[in-house]
Design a protein around this motif. Structure first.
Motif, PDB file in Angstrom:
ATOM      1  N   ILE A  99       0.843  -1.201   0.000  1.00 36.71           N
ATOM      2  CA  ILE A  99       0.000   0.000   0.000  1.00 36.71           C
ATOM      3  C   ILE A  99       0.873   1.243   0.000  1.00 36.71           C
ATOM      4  CG2 ILE A  99      -1.665   1.339   1.360  1.00 36.71           C
ATOM      5  CD1 ILE A  99      -2.795  -1.359   2.338  1.00 36.71           C
ATOM      6  N   ALA A 100       1.922   1.226   0.828  1.00 38.76           N
ATOM      7  CA  ALA A 100       2.840   2.368   0.895  1.00 38.76           C
ATOM      8  C   ALA A 100       3.478   2.634  -0.462  1.00 38.76           C
ATOM      9  CB  ALA A 100       3.915   2.110   1.954  1.00 38.76           C
ATOM     10  N   LEU A 101       3.965   1.600  -1.116  1.00 32.40           N
ATOM     11  CA  LEU A 101       4.617   1.756  -2.423  1.00 32.40           C
ATOM     12  C   LEU A 101       3.624   2.227  -3.482  1.00 32.40           C
ATOM     13  CD1 LEU A 101       6.898  -1.423  -2.388  1.00 32.40           C
ATOM     14  CD2 LEU A 101       7.577   0.948  -1.925  1.00 32.40           C
ATOM     15  N   ASP A 102       2.385   1.704  -3.422  1.00 28.92           N
ATOM     16  CA  ASP A 102       1.358   2.110  -4.389  1.00 28.92           C
ATOM     17  C   ASP A 102       1.005   3.584  -4.263  1.00 28.92           C
ATOM     18  OD1 ASP A 102       1.257  -0.408  -5.428  1.00 28.92           O
ATOM     19  OD2 ASP A 102      -0.605  -0.996  -4.413  1.00 28.92           O
ATOM     20  N   LEU A 103       1.215   4.149  -3.071  1.00 27.63           N
ATOM     21  CA  LEU A 103       0.897   5.556  -2.841  1.00 27.63           C
ATOM     22  C   LEU A 103       2.123   6.460  -2.943  1.00 27.63           C
ATOM     23  CD1 LEU A 103      -1.685   5.184   0.061  1.00 27.63           C
ATOM     24  CD2 LEU A 103      -2.142   5.953  -2.271  1.00 27.63           C
ATOM     25  N   GLY A 104       3.203   5.916  -3.456  1.00 28.49           N
ATOM     26  CA  GLY A 104       4.373   6.741  -3.726  1.00 28.49           C
ATOM     27  C   GLY A 104       5.340   6.898  -2.577  1.00 28.49           C
ATOM     28  N   PHE A 105       5.186   6.097  -1.501  1.00 25.44           N
ATOM     29  CA  PHE A 105       6.112   6.181  -0.378  1.00 25.44           C
ATOM     30  C   PHE A 105       7.271   5.222  -0.606  1.00 25.44           C
ATOM     31  CE2 PHE A 105       2.218   7.877   1.298  1.00 25.44           C
ATOM     32  CZ  PHE A 105       2.636   8.907   2.127  1.00 25.44           C
ATOM     33  N   SER A 106       8.442   5.631  -0.188  1.00 23.81           N
ATOM     34  CA  SER A 106       9.648   4.851  -0.470  1.00 23.81           C
ATOM     35  C   SER A 106       9.872   3.709   0.505  1.00 23.81           C
ATOM     36  CB  SER A 106      10.880   5.771  -0.466  1.00 23.81           C
ATOM     37  OG  SER A 106      10.988   6.442   0.790  1.00 23.81           O
ATOM     38  N   SER A 107       9.198   3.746   1.667  1.00 18.85           N
ATOM     39  CA  SER A 107       9.426   2.700   2.670  1.00 18.85           C
ATOM     40  C   SER A 107       8.221   2.558   3.577  1.00 18.85           C
ATOM     41  CB  SER A 107      10.658   3.027   3.523  1.00 18.85           C
ATOM     42  OG  SER A 107      10.405   4.153   4.350  1.00 18.85           O
ATOM     43  N   HIS A 108       8.134   1.405   4.238  1.00 16.88           N
ATOM     44  CA  HIS A 108       7.094   1.142   5.224  1.00 16.88           C
ATOM     45  C   HIS A 108       7.206   2.146   6.370  1.00 16.88           C
ATOM     46  CE1 HIS A 108       4.988  -0.770   8.548  1.00 16.88           C
ATOM     47  NE2 HIS A 108       4.532  -1.730   7.755  1.00 16.88           N
ATOM     48  N   GLU A 109       8.444   2.439   6.786  1.00 16.36           N
ATOM     49  CA  GLU A 109       8.663   3.330   7.931  1.00 16.36           C
ATOM     50  C   GLU A 109       8.179   4.754   7.645  1.00 16.36           C
ATOM     51  OE1 GLU A 109      10.825  -0.249   8.211  1.00 16.36           O
ATOM     52  OE2 GLU A 109      10.940   1.281   6.626  1.00 16.36           O
ATOM     53  N   TYR A 110       8.511   5.254   6.455  1.00 18.34           N
ATOM     54  CA  TYR A 110       8.106   6.621   6.086  1.00 18.34           C
ATOM     55  C   TYR A 110       6.584   6.712   5.998  1.00 18.34           C
ATOM     56  CZ  TYR A 110       7.757  10.893   3.253  1.00 18.34           C
ATOM     57  OH  TYR A 110       7.427  12.131   2.770  1.00 18.34           O
ATOM     58  N   PHE A 111       5.963   5.706   5.416  1.00 17.46           N
ATOM     59  CA  PHE A 111       4.506   5.667   5.304  1.00 17.46           C
ATOM     60  C   PHE A 111       3.869   5.635   6.688  1.00 17.46           C
ATOM     61  CE2 PHE A 111       0.704   2.853   5.123  1.00 17.46           C
ATOM     62  CZ  PHE A 111      -0.147   3.711   4.445  1.00 17.46           C
ATOM     63  N   SER A 112       4.374   4.782   7.564  1.00 18.95           N
ATOM     64  CA  SER A 112       3.809   4.647   8.911  1.00 18.95           C
ATOM     65  C   SER A 112       3.948   5.936   9.709  1.00 18.95           C
ATOM     66  CB  SER A 112       4.485   3.500   9.660  1.00 18.95           C
ATOM     67  OG  SER A 112       4.198   2.268   9.051  1.00 18.95           O
ATOM     68  N   ARG A 113       5.097   6.595   9.572  1.00 17.63           N
ATOM     69  CA  ARG A 113       5.320   7.850  10.293  1.00 17.63           C
ATOM     70  C   ARG A 113       4.355   8.930   9.813  1.00 17.63           C
ATOM     71  NH1 ARG A 113      10.243   7.972   9.525  1.00 17.63           N
ATOM     72  NH2 ARG A 113      10.434   9.447   7.788  1.00 17.63           N
ATOM     73  N   THR A 114       4.176   9.013   8.499  1.00 16.88           N
ATOM     74  CA  THR A 114       3.266  10.015   7.941  1.00 16.88           C
ATOM     75  C   THR A 114       1.827   9.738   8.358  1.00 16.88           C
ATOM     76  OG1 THR A 114       4.718  10.242   6.017  1.00 16.88           O
ATOM     77  CG2 THR A 114       2.496  11.118   5.809  1.00 16.88           C
ATOM     78  N   PHE A 115       1.431   8.464   8.342  1.00 17.90           N
ATOM     79  CA  PHE A 115       0.075   8.095   8.738  1.00 17.90           C
ATOM     80  C   PHE A 115      -0.179   8.455  10.198  1.00 17.90           C
ATOM     81  CE2 PHE A 115      -3.472   5.402   9.888  1.00 17.90           C
ATOM     82  CZ  PHE A 115      -4.244   5.344   8.740  1.00 17.90           C
ATOM     83  N   LYS A 116       0.804   8.158  11.065  1.00 21.30           N
ATOM     84  CA  LYS A 116       0.629   8.465  12.481  1.00 21.30           C
ATOM     85  C   LYS A 116       0.602   9.966  12.725  1.00 21.30           C
ATOM     86  CE  LYS A 116       2.124   7.270  17.129  1.00 21.30           C
ATOM     87  NZ  LYS A 116       2.979   6.427  17.974  1.00 21.30           N
ATOM     88  N   ASP A 117       1.435  10.730  12.020  1.00 22.26           N
ATOM     89  CA  ASP A 117       1.419  12.186  12.151  1.00 22.26           C
ATOM     90  C   ASP A 117       0.065  12.754  11.740  1.00 22.26           C
ATOM     91  OD1 ASP A 117       4.015  12.189  13.038  1.00 22.26           O
ATOM     92  OD2 ASP A 117       4.895  12.758  11.109  1.00 22.26           O
ATOM     93  N   THR A 118      -0.582  12.099  10.782  1.00 22.84           N
ATOM     94  CA  THR A 118      -1.855  12.586  10.256  1.00 22.84           C
ATOM     95  C   THR A 118      -3.035  12.194  11.126  1.00 22.84           C
ATOM     96  OG1 THR A 118      -0.976  12.404   8.002  1.00 22.84           O
ATOM     97  CG2 THR A 118      -3.360  12.612   8.224  1.00 22.84           C
ATOM     98  N   PHE A 119      -3.072  10.934  11.569  1.00 22.03           N
ATOM     99  CA  PHE A 119      -4.251  10.416  12.256  1.00 22.03           C
ATOM    100  C   PHE A 119      -4.035  10.036  13.722  1.00 22.03           C
ATOM    101  CE2 PHE A 119      -4.964   9.230   7.720  1.00 22.03           C
ATOM    102  CZ  PHE A 119      -6.074  10.048   7.493  1.00 22.03           C
ATOM    103  N   GLY A 120      -2.792  10.115  14.191  1.00 24.36           N
ATOM    104  CA  GLY A 120      -2.536   9.810  15.591  1.00 24.36           C
ATOM    105  C   GLY A 120      -2.455   8.339  15.910  1.00 24.36           C
ATOM    106  N   MET A 121      -2.316   7.492  14.899  1.00 29.43           N
ATOM    107  CA  MET A 121      -2.175   6.051  15.096  1.00 29.43           C
ATOM    108  C   MET A 121      -1.402   5.484  13.920  1.00 29.43           C
ATOM    109  SD  MET A 121      -6.040   4.773  14.109  1.00 29.43           S
ATOM    110  CE  MET A 121      -6.837   6.236  14.763  1.00 29.43           C
ATOM    111  N   THR A 122      -0.804   4.323  14.105  1.00 32.54           N
ATOM    112  CA  THR A 122      -0.057   3.703  13.019  1.00 32.54           C
ATOM    113  C   THR A 122      -1.024   2.994  12.070  1.00 32.54           C
ATOM    114  OG1 THR A 122       0.221   1.574  14.138  1.00 32.54           O
ATOM    115  CG2 THR A 122       1.868   3.299  14.591  1.00 32.54           C
TER     116      THR A 122
END
Length: 300
Positions: free
Chosen positions: A76-99
């Motif tokens: 899912i992360a790669l399909d949305l243009g994120f380079s790694s699982h970690e970067y995607f997870s960090r951005t998601f948590k910053d946005t919604f307050g959860m991983t």
């Protein structure tokens, strides 16, 4: 072509290319504007800078993808243009307050950045004339309610900033829990059917900077169970906005917000009409099969 149409063209481009790298200079070319003027105009019309808007639309798309539990989070992360699982997870948590994992294991109703339909800010329709744009069919009419309708339900005090951030701010929807609580007790405590008509009402309260949101179901009972409250839709003349969406999720999390923005920001001011300080959302049913609803505003 109007300036808002140029910006809308780039909004559509972004939506179709969320899995790719999106360059601001390229967006400016699509809009036939200089990068400087494009970014200023985009921020003014969309209420977000270009880069932040793209990030938040990717996060909105992620909330849908994560519910498909057969898909790996990395995919899912790669399909949305994120380079790694970690970067995607960090951005998601910053946005919604959860991983992403926490959300997938315990899904919440989330407020997400909606894709703007700028047409709704610049198109005025007459009563009884449908307005059709992508994913939305909307119509405004007058109706008269000859007698009040009683509803019983639950209420919650909310900050005004919650309404101001709808459609642009992301996070857990605090009203989702209120609706869940109503549905959990609707049959057992209120003795009504799960499919009976429901209403959501935002109305003023004495605490400045806040409002009361009431979620209830239609009832003829004179008894109000402990912990519940009642609210009446008063008789009188109303402006009623009917609208449809592709599915229930889009209806309540996207189209409802856009319909309210259209009514209060465009339709009522241009028709020089004023309404009482409450907004009633009427649902024939609150089931996942529901794809239409109404907003009722009582004329002064």
């Amino acid at each position: 072509m109007h300036a808002w149409e140029q910006i809308q063209e780039t909004i559509e481009f972004i939506e179709d290319h969320l899995s790719e790298e999106i360059n601001t200079e390229n967006l400016a070319k699509i809009a036939s504007l200089s990068p400087f003027y494009y970014q200023r105009l985009f921020s003014r019309l969309v209420k977000k800078p270009v880069a932040e808007y793209i990030k938040l639309r990717r996060m909105a798309r992620a909330t849908e993808a994560l519910l498909q539990k057969d898909r790996r989070i990395l995919d899912i992360a790669l399909d949305l243009g994120f380079s790694s699982h970690e970067y995607f997870s960090r951005t998601f948590k910053d946005t919604f307050g959860m991983t992403p994992t926490e959300y997938r294991n315990n899904p919440h109703v989330l407020n997400c950045m909606t894709k703007p339909e700028l047409l709704l800010h610049y198109t005025l329709i007459d009563e009884g004339v449908p307005l059709i744009t992508e994913g939305i069919v909307l119509e405004v009419n007058r109706r008269q309610l000859t007698q009040s309708i009683k509803f019983v339900g639950l209420e919650k005090k909310m900050p005004v900033q919650f309404v101001e951030g709808l459609g642009t701010e992301s996070g857990i929807d605090p009203l989702g829990a209120l609706w869940d609580a109503l549905h959990d007790q609707k049959v057992s405590k209120l003795a009504v059917n799960q499919e009976d008509e429901e209403i959501g009402v935002a109305h003023p309260c004495a605490d400045e900077g806040h409002f009361i949101y009431f979620a209830g179901t239609k009832t003829d009972s004179t008894e109000i169970p402990n912990g519940f409250t009642s609210w009446k839709l008063p008789q009188g003349d109303y402006i009623v906005c009917s609208f449809e969406a592709e599915n229930f999720q889009a209806l309540v999390m996207d189209v409802l917000y856009k319909a309210e923005q259209y009514l209060y920001g465009t339709w009522l001011p241009n028709h020089k009409l004023q309404t009482e300080p409450f907004c009633a959302e009427r649902y024939a049913s609150h089931t996942p099969e529901t794809t239409s609803m109404e907003i009722w505003l009582k004329l002064l």
